[in-house]
Design an enzyme around this catalytic site. Structure first.
Site, PDB file in Angstrom:
ATOM      1  N   HIS A  28       0.829  -1.209   0.000  1.00 49.56           N
ATOM      2  CA  HIS A  28       0.000   0.000   0.000  1.00 49.56           C
ATOM      3  C   HIS A  28       0.865   1.262   0.000  1.00 49.56           C
ATOM      4  O   HIS A  28       2.039   1.214  -0.360  1.00 49.56           O
ATOM      5  CB  HIS A  28      -1.001  -0.050   1.160  1.00 49.56           C
ATOM      6  CG  HIS A  28      -1.695  -1.383   1.248  1.00 49.56           C
ATOM      7  ND1 HIS A  28      -2.645  -1.793   0.334  1.00 49.56           N
ATOM      8  CD2 HIS A  28      -1.517  -2.428   2.098  1.00 49.56           C
ATOM      9  CE1 HIS A  28      -3.049  -3.022   0.631  1.00 49.56           C
ATOM     10  NE2 HIS A  28      -2.364  -3.436   1.693  1.00 49.56           N
ATOM     11  N   GLU A  31      -1.827   0.022   8.096  1.00 49.30           N
ATOM     12  CA  GLU A  31      -0.980  -0.994   7.479  1.00 49.30           C
ATOM     13  C   GLU A  31       0.131  -0.349   6.664  1.00 49.30           C
ATOM     14  O   GLU A  31       1.265  -0.845   6.651  1.00 49.30           O
ATOM     15  CB  GLU A  31      -1.818  -1.908   6.592  1.00 49.30           C
ATOM     16  CG  GLU A  31      -1.023  -3.023   5.937  1.00 49.30           C
ATOM     17  CD  GLU A  31      -1.851  -3.898   5.016  1.00 49.30           C
ATOM     18  OE1 GLU A  31      -1.281  -4.842   4.431  1.00 49.30           O
ATOM     19  OE2 GLU A  31      -3.066  -3.628   4.846  1.00 49.30           O
ATOM     20  N   HIS A  79       3.155  -7.044   4.343  1.00 51.18           N
ATOM     21  CA  HIS A  79       1.771  -6.672   4.643  1.00 51.18           C
ATOM     22  C   HIS A  79       1.387  -7.035   6.066  1.00 51.18           C
ATOM     23  O   HIS A  79       2.140  -7.698   6.786  1.00 51.18           O
ATOM     24  CB  HIS A  79       0.809  -7.395   3.683  1.00 51.18           C
ATOM     25  CG  HIS A  79       0.847  -6.883   2.286  1.00 51.18           C
ATOM     26  ND1 HIS A  79       0.002  -5.901   1.828  1.00 51.18           N
ATOM     27  CD2 HIS A  79       1.646  -7.211   1.244  1.00 51.18           C
ATOM     28  CE1 HIS A  79       0.277  -5.644   0.557  1.00 51.18           C
ATOM     29  NE2 HIS A  79       1.278  -6.426   0.179  1.00 51.18           N
ATOM     30  N   GLU A 108       1.968 -11.741   5.367  1.00 46.29           N
ATOM     31  CA  GLU A 108       1.011 -11.063   6.237  1.00 46.29           C
ATOM     32  C   GLU A 108       1.520 -11.291   7.658  1.00 46.29           C
ATOM     33  O   GLU A 108       1.401 -12.379   8.212  1.00 46.29           O
ATOM     34  CB  GLU A 108      -0.391 -11.652   6.055  1.00 46.29           C
ATOM     35  CG  GLU A 108      -0.943 -11.563   4.641  1.00 46.29           C
ATOM     36  CD  GLU A 108      -1.493 -10.189   4.304  1.00 46.29           C
ATOM     37  OE1 GLU A 108      -1.458  -9.303   5.203  1.00 46.29           O
ATOM     38  OE2 GLU A 108      -1.939  -9.983   3.166  1.00 46.29           O
TER      39      GLU A 108
END
Length: 322
Positions: free
Chosen positions: A112, A149, A204, A286
């Protein structure tokens, strides 16, 4: 990222004149010691500490520390070198990265972008990921306390870069909060491809429900559709992912996900453009679930983020040492 969304851095000042000449005459033993020091490449202390503040600018693998770069006293400054002495070159052996990962290229893909929130139109644009079309990028998730995040991924990525560069790796980021939004997922893949990276890791944190906790590593599925052909990278990507998962558990004590991967900490997906379009070994990690209070407390702790970066770095190093 949410589980159902795309996941998606002197010369010494010569003292000229009589002072140098007089000093040189008075302290020959000091000068001799200086020459020996120079013959040994003038090595001194280096800054081995991981970054504690953000953003951390990109830096060479070996950086002089503030103490190591102190200006020498008059008693230790040698006479000016002969004009015929060759100047040091950036490509000289002494300036090349050294360490177990020297010559290796690693691309870090911080998931992101902090600016995505202000660019909804741009990041919602559809891009081709081979199997279908998806959003250019997403905003990512956050903790219930508002820790995003995008902030988390940049912090861990900065720490990871420092650890890898210390081992001699050449590290490239897909983004470092240095652009308004994105890049899009297809461009993220292209950055790793153009770099001919030995490994790419997309960092992430998940956005699942309370009670869902633990980390997982996402591996590319076998895809051959449109611009996507993952056949050459499925095997090495799985090996990269397995090694990162094992080292991550050891470094962080974070258990494998209890909601993805059947307890293995590994998940295979074919709907992520960053994986589908990669031509080099690549995985996503993640690091935990930001929407679970237990995981969120860890993800928000700087010491734990350092351990997370260490686990990822150890996995990459293990993979590249094979």
């Amino acid at each position: 990222m949410s589980y159902d969304s795309e996941s998606p851095t002197p010369p010494r000042r010569r003292l000229r004149g009589n002072l140098v000449i007089v000093t040189a005459a008075l302290v020959p033993t000091v000068l001799a010691g200086w020459l020996v020091w120079q013959a040994m490449d003038g090595s001194g202390s280096h800054d081995d500490k991981p970054p504690k503040v953000l953003p951390l600018p990109s830096a060479p693998a070996a950086r002089p520390s503030g103490n190591g770069g102190a200006e020498p006293s008059a008693a230790t400054v040698p006479a000016a070198p002969s004009p015929s002495a060759p100047a040091s070159s950036p490509s000289s052996p002494a300036s090349r990265p050294t360490g177990p990962l020297a010559g290796r290229v690693v691309v870090i893909d911080p998931g992101h972008n902090p600016g995505n929130f202000q660019h909804a139109t741009e990041i919602n644009r559809q891009v081709d990921i081979g199997t279908n079309k998806k959003e250019c990028d997403t905003t990512g998730t956050d903790t219930r306390g508002g820790y995003t995040e995008a902030a988390f991924t940049l912090d861990v990525s900065h720490r990871l870069r420092a650890l890898l560069e210390k081992q001699g790796a050449t590290v490239t980021f897909t983004q470092d909060g240095d652009r308004p939004f994105g890049p899009c997922v297809d461009e993220r893949a292209a950055i790793g491809n153009r770099a001919r990276a030995d490994a790419v890791v997309s960092v992430h944190a998940d956005g699942s429900a309370q009670g869902n906790h633990g980390f997982h590593v996402i591996l590319p599925a076998l895809v051959n559709a449109g611009k996507a052909n993952t056949a050459p990278i499925v095997g090495p990507s799985r090996e990269l992912g397995v090694r990162i998962a094992g080292k991550f558990v050891h470094a962080t004590s974070m258990p494998p996900s209890n909601y993805v991967g059947d307890g293995t900490g590994l998940d295979v997906r074919k709907d992520l453009g960053g994986l589908n379009l990669s031509t080099v070994p690549k995985v996503f990690i993640e690091c935990g679930n930001m929407r679970d209070s237990g995981d969120a407390a860890l993800l928000g702790d700087a010491g734990w983020r350092q351990r997370a970066a260490q686990g990822i770095a150890d996995g990459i190093g293990d993979f590249l040492a094979k």
